[in-house]
Design a protein around this motif. Structure first.
Motif, PDB file in Angstrom:
ATOM      1  N   ARG A  26     -11.165 -27.775-113.859  1.00 42.90           N
ATOM      2  CA  ARG A  26      -9.967 -26.986-114.152  1.00 42.90           C
ATOM      3  C   ARG A  26      -9.855 -26.706-115.647  1.00 42.90           C
ATOM      4  NH1 ARG A  26      -3.955 -27.721-112.049  1.00 42.90           N
ATOM      5  NH2 ARG A  26      -2.757 -27.084-113.865  1.00 42.90           N
ATOM      6  N   THR A  27      -9.548 -25.457-115.992  1.00 40.04           N
ATOM      7  CA  THR A  27      -9.280 -25.094-117.380  1.00 40.04           C
ATOM      8  C   THR A  27      -7.977 -24.301-117.431  1.00 40.04           C
ATOM      9  OG1 THR A  27     -10.647 -23.092-117.192  1.00 40.04           O
ATOM     10  CG2 THR A  27     -11.710 -25.064-118.075  1.00 40.04           C
ATOM     11  N   GLU A  28      -7.231 -24.466-118.513  1.00 42.97           N
ATOM     12  CA  GLU A  28      -5.959 -23.776-118.681  1.00 42.97           C
ATOM     13  C   GLU A  28      -6.080 -22.711-119.759  1.00 42.97           C
ATOM     14  OE1 GLU A  28      -3.158 -26.873-119.466  1.00 42.97           O
ATOM     15  OE2 GLU A  28      -3.027 -27.478-117.355  1.00 42.97           O
ATOM     16  N   HIS A  29      -5.389 -21.597-119.541  1.00 39.67           N
ATOM     17  CA  HIS A  29      -5.522 -20.444-120.429  1.00 39.67           C
ATOM     18  C   HIS A  29      -4.137 -19.992-120.903  1.00 39.67           C
ATOM     19  CE1 HIS A  29      -9.883 -20.002-119.677  1.00 39.67           C
ATOM     20  NE2 HIS A  29      -9.556 -20.609-118.549  1.00 39.67           N
ATOM     21  N   GLU A  30      -3.967 -18.697-121.114  1.00 41.74           N
ATOM     22  CA  GLU A  30      -2.772 -18.198-121.779  1.00 41.74           C
ATOM     23  C   GLU A  30      -1.526 -18.246-120.896  1.00 41.74           C
ATOM     24  OE1 GLU A  30      -4.923 -14.369-120.325  1.00 41.74           O
ATOM     25  OE2 GLU A  30      -5.465 -16.383-121.003  1.00 41.74           O
ATOM     26  N   ALA A  31      -0.382 -18.106-121.568  1.00 43.01           N
ATOM     27  CA  ALA A  31       0.900 -18.067-120.868  1.00 43.01           C
ATOM     28  C   ALA A  31       1.063 -16.758-120.101  1.00 43.01           C
ATOM     29  CB  ALA A  31       2.050 -18.230-121.867  1.00 43.01           C
ATOM     30  N   VAL A  32       1.665 -16.832-118.919  1.00 43.72           N
ATOM     31  CA  VAL A  32       1.913 -15.653-118.083  1.00 43.72           C
ATOM     32  C   VAL A  32       3.288 -15.802-117.440  1.00 43.72           C
ATOM     33  CG1 VAL A  32      -0.496 -15.057-117.570  1.00 43.72           C
ATOM     34  CG2 VAL A  32       0.685 -16.794-116.195  1.00 43.72           C
ATOM     35  N   LEU A  33       3.720 -14.766-116.758  1.00 46.42           N
ATOM     36  CA  LEU A  33       4.998 -14.799-116.054  1.00 46.42           C
ATOM     37  C   LEU A  33       4.836 -14.129-114.694  1.00 46.42           C
ATOM     38  CD1 LEU A  33       8.011 -15.475-116.012  1.00 46.42           C
ATOM     39  CD2 LEU A  33       8.442 -13.257-117.097  1.00 46.42           C
ATOM     40  N   PHE A  34       4.881 -14.947-113.638  1.00 43.09           N
ATOM     41  CA  PHE A  34       4.759 -14.444-112.270  1.00 43.09           C
ATOM     42  C   PHE A  34       5.964 -14.904-111.457  1.00 43.09           C
ATOM     43  CE2 PHE A  34       0.402 -13.910-113.551  1.00 43.09           C
ATOM     44  CZ  PHE A  34      -0.115 -12.935-112.713  1.00 43.09           C
ATOM     45  N   VAL A  35       6.170 -14.255-110.313  1.00 44.05           N
ATOM     46  CA  VAL A  35       7.214 -14.697-109.392  1.00 44.05           C
ATOM     47  C   VAL A  35       6.817 -16.057-108.825  1.00 44.05           C
ATOM     48  CG1 VAL A  35       7.928 -12.343-108.808  1.00 44.05           C
ATOM     49  CG2 VAL A  35       6.127 -13.459-107.470  1.00 44.05           C
ATOM     50  N   PRO A  36       7.790 -16.850-108.368  1.00 47.49           N
ATOM     51  CA  PRO A  36       7.474 -18.185-107.840  1.00 47.49           C
ATOM     52  C   PRO A  36       6.673 -18.122-106.546  1.00 47.49           C
ATOM     53  CG  PRO A  36       9.811 -17.978-108.372  1.00 47.49           C
ATOM     54  CD  PRO A  36       9.235 -16.599-108.430  1.00 47.49           C
ATOM     55  N   LEU A  37       5.802 -19.104-106.374  1.00 47.59           N
ATOM     56  CA  LEU A  37       5.050 -19.263-105.126  1.00 47.59           C
ATOM     57  C   LEU A  37       5.927 -20.001-104.130  1.00 47.59           C
ATOM     58  CD1 LEU A  37       2.292 -19.061-103.605  1.00 47.59           C
ATOM     59  CD2 LEU A  37       1.775 -21.328-104.558  1.00 47.59           C
ATOM     60  N   LYS A  38       6.167 -19.414-102.954  1.00 47.24           N
ATOM     61  CA  LYS A  38       7.054 -20.008-101.955  1.00 47.24           C
ATOM     62  C   LYS A  38       6.327 -20.172-100.632  1.00 47.24           C
ATOM     63  CE  LYS A  38      11.279 -18.137-104.023  1.00 47.24           C
ATOM     64  NZ  LYS A  38      12.509 -17.340-103.790  1.00 47.24           N
ATOM     65  N   SER A  39       6.869 -21.083 -99.812  1.00 45.38           N
ATOM     66  CA  SER A  39       6.303 -21.355 -98.489  1.00 45.38           C
ATOM     67  C   SER A  39       7.012 -20.543 -97.419  1.00 45.38           C
ATOM     68  CB  SER A  39       6.434 -22.850 -98.155  1.00 45.38           C
ATOM     69  OG  SER A  39       5.724 -23.639 -99.083  1.00 45.38           O
ATOM     70  N   GLY A  40       6.372 -20.472 -96.261  1.00 44.43           N
ATOM     71  CA  GLY A  40       6.991 -19.823 -95.125  1.00 44.43           C
ATOM     72  C   GLY A  40       6.852 -18.310 -95.153  1.00 44.43           C
ATOM     73  N   VAL A  41       7.361 -17.668 -94.103  1.00 51.20           N
ATOM     74  CA  VAL A  41       7.318 -16.214 -93.990  1.00 51.20           C
ATOM     75  C   VAL A  41       8.737 -15.690 -93.779  1.00 51.20           C
ATOM     76  CG1 VAL A  41       4.971 -16.134 -93.084  1.00 51.20           C
ATOM     77  CG2 VAL A  41       6.876 -16.340 -91.497  1.00 51.20           C
ATOM     78  N   MET A  42       8.939 -14.438 -94.158  1.00 50.70           N
ATOM     79  CA  MET A  42      10.250 -13.807 -94.018  1.00 50.70           C
ATOM     80  C   MET A  42      10.070 -12.365 -93.534  1.00 50.70           C
ATOM     81  SD  MET A  42      12.215 -15.137 -97.440  1.00 50.70           S
ATOM     82  CE  MET A  42      13.687 -14.241 -96.976  1.00 50.70           C
TER      83      MET A  42
ATOM     84  N   ILE B  95      -7.588 -15.502-105.817  1.00 50.04           N
ATOM     85  CA  ILE B  95      -6.698 -15.036-106.876  1.00 50.04           C
ATOM     86  C   ILE B  95      -5.275 -15.031-106.336  1.00 50.04           C
ATOM     87  CG2 ILE B  95      -7.075 -12.608-106.256  1.00 50.04           C
ATOM     88  CD1 ILE B  95      -6.832 -11.948-109.265  1.00 50.04           C
ATOM     89  N   ALA B  96      -4.336 -15.521-107.141  1.00 50.95           N
ATOM     90  CA  ALA B  96      -2.943 -15.619-106.697  1.00 50.95           C
ATOM     91  C   ALA B  96      -2.042 -14.789-107.586  1.00 50.95           C
ATOM     92  CB  ALA B  96      -2.481 -17.076-106.701  1.00 50.95           C
ATOM     93  N   ALA B  97      -1.058 -14.139-106.976  1.00 50.61           N
ATOM     94  CA  ALA B  97      -0.091 -13.315-107.696  1.00 50.61           C
ATOM     95  C   ALA B  97       1.282 -13.958-107.717  1.00 50.61           C
ATOM     96  CB  ALA B  97      -0.014 -11.930-107.066  1.00 50.61           C
ATOM     97  N   ALA B  98       1.324 -15.292-107.547  1.00 53.80           N
ATOM     98  CA  ALA B  98       2.577 -16.047-107.614  1.00 53.80           C
ATOM     99  C   ALA B  98       2.242 -17.436-108.127  1.00 53.80           C
ATOM    100  CB  ALA B  98       3.248 -16.119-106.240  1.00 53.80           C
ATOM    101  N   GLY B  99       3.178 -18.039-108.856  1.00 53.85           N
ATOM    102  CA  GLY B  99       2.903 -19.319-109.493  1.00 53.85           C
ATOM    103  C   GLY B  99       3.709 -20.458-108.920  1.00 53.85           C
ATOM    104  N   GLY B 100       3.016 -21.566-108.592  1.00 56.64           N
ATOM    105  CA  GLY B 100       3.673 -22.754-108.075  1.00 56.64           C
ATOM    106  C   GLY B 100       3.586 -23.914-109.048  1.00 56.64           C
ATOM    107  N   GLU B 101       4.030 -25.075-108.591  1.00 54.60           N
ATOM    108  CA  GLU B 101       3.979 -26.274-109.428  1.00 54.60           C
ATOM    109  C   GLU B 101       2.542 -26.656-109.737  1.00 54.60           C
ATOM    110  OE1 GLU B 101       6.484 -27.986-110.808  1.00 54.60           O
ATOM    111  OE2 GLU B 101       7.914 -26.506-110.028  1.00 54.60           O
ATOM    112  N   ASP B 102       1.658 -26.439-108.784  1.00 60.36           N
ATOM    113  CA  ASP B 102       0.236 -26.717-108.980  1.00 60.36           C
ATOM    114  C   ASP B 102      -0.568 -25.935-107.950  1.00 60.36           C
ATOM    115  OD1 ASP B 102      -2.036 -27.756-110.113  1.00 60.36           O
ATOM    116  OD2 ASP B 102      -1.453 -29.854-109.873  1.00 60.36           O
ATOM    117  N   ILE B 103      -1.878 -26.100-107.972  1.00 59.66           N
ATOM    118  CA  ILE B 103      -2.743 -25.397-107.019  1.00 59.66           C
ATOM    119  C   ILE B 103      -2.646 -26.079-105.657  1.00 59.66           C
ATOM    120  CG2 ILE B 103      -5.097 -24.686-106.512  1.00 59.66           C
ATOM    121  CD1 ILE B 103      -3.945 -23.398-109.033  1.00 59.66           C
ATOM    122  N   PRO B 104      -2.260 -25.353-104.596  1.00 59.72           N
ATOM    123  CA  PRO B 104      -2.189 -25.958-103.265  1.00 59.72           C
ATOM    124  C   PRO B 104      -3.555 -26.494-102.829  1.00 59.72           C
ATOM    125  CG  PRO B 104      -1.016 -23.875-103.287  1.00 59.72           C
ATOM    126  CD  PRO B 104      -1.760 -23.967-104.593  1.00 59.72           C
ATOM    127  N   PRO B 105      -3.602 -27.693-102.249  1.00 59.41           N
ATOM    128  CA  PRO B 105      -4.872 -28.267-101.785  1.00 59.41           C
ATOM    129  C   PRO B 105      -5.622 -27.363-100.814  1.00 59.41           C
ATOM    130  CG  PRO B 105      -3.149 -29.935-101.775  1.00 59.41           C
ATOM    131  CD  PRO B 105      -2.475 -28.625-102.074  1.00 59.41           C
TER     132      PRO B 105
END
Length: 276
Positions: free
Chosen positions: A260-276, A208-218
């Motif tokens: 893969r199936t697509e469902h309703e619209a949502v709004l999450f923070v962007p999925l980003k790479s790296g650590v901070m 389960i992911a709490a951030a959204g990216g361009e697509d599902i990471p491989p």
């Protein structure tokens, strides 16, 4: 979650993997000006659990759950978990009075705690996976984006183990403190890049992911066990907004495929790479 009345005050040891963490800095004692002492005292006061708001009452959470149920969330396991976890302990005390409204709230560093309805909806979707349907629980879960730790605490009541990754060190540390007030020994916190998943603990029955990216990471698909299910927000076709996406790892005649199936619209923070 334990029914032990003293459970809330206990701490549990959370195993931590600090990927790329350096040596601990040296500490030196300094004298703080009176103004700084007053500011520190005010900060400490803000960290205290809210008092006199009735936030520790089961009835407050029950009313939230009843509203979610009326709006269509009907998985009893998920509803019970939401009724158990004290959401107000995972947000700043100034926002605690809003903790049981169906709204996202800021947790610092440009991040938010998701709406209870969204947390409930995504976890209920996980229960639709083949393995979860067979076993009645979520098995080993990978959570991308620990945030303040609230969703991990809910998942801990429904899974055999939760591995949760956070790329922002201050939030990773905050989640550790927040979860320390809850008996959730099945939660393992990882400081690292969530896009990479966590190969050492793979495969996972649920992701389960709490951030959204361009697509599902491989990497996530590679770590999803046969019969497992992944639920994550991704950018909608055409780049307009985000959609909840469900991916099932199916095995037929010895061959794996990802449906893969697509469902309703949502709004999450962007999925980003790296650590901070």
């Amino acid at each position: 979650m334990s029914s032990d009345p003293n459970a809330k005050s206990r701490r549990f040891p959370l195993p931590l993997d600090k990927l790329g963490a350096g040596a601990a800095p040296k500490v030196r004692e300094v004298l703080m000006p009176q103004r700084h002492l007053r500011e520190a005292a005010a900060d400490a006061a803000r960290q205290q659990s809210p008092r006199g708001l009735g936030m520790d009452s089961d009835s407050v959470r029950r009313r939230m759950v009843q509203r979610l149920q009326q709006e269509g969330l009907n998985d009893e396991r998920v509803l019970q978990a939401l009724a158990t976890v004290p959401r107000h302990e995972f947000v700043d005390s100034a926002l605690a009075i809003q903790a049981y409204e169906d709204t996202s709230l800021p947790i610092g560093h440009g991040q938010t705690i998701s709406k209870p309805s969204v947390v409930g909806r995504m976890i209920a979707m996980l229960f639709g996976g083949a393995t979860a349907r067979q076993t009645g629980q979520l098995g080993k879960v990978l959570e991308i984006g620990t945030g303040c730790g609230y969703q991990a605490a809910v998942l801990a009541l429904l899974a055999r183990q939760v591995v949760s990754i956070e790329r922002l060190k201050p939030l990773h540390d905050k989640a550790r403190l927040n979860l320390g007030a809850v008996r959730a020994a099945s939660v393992r916190l990882i400081y690292g890049d969530g896009r990479l998943g966590h190969p050492p603990a793979a495969p996972f029955d649920s992701i389960i992911a709490a951030a959204g990216g361009e697509d599902i990471p491989p990497a996530w698909l590679a770590q999803l066990a046969p019969g497992g299910r992944l639920v994550a927000p991704t950018v909608a076709p055409g780049g307009r907004g985000q959609l909840l996406v469900v991916v099932d790892h199916q095995v037929e005649a010895g061959a794996s495929r990802f449906v893969r199936t697509e469902h309703e619209a949502v709004l999450f923070v962007p999925l980003k790479s790296g650590v901070m």
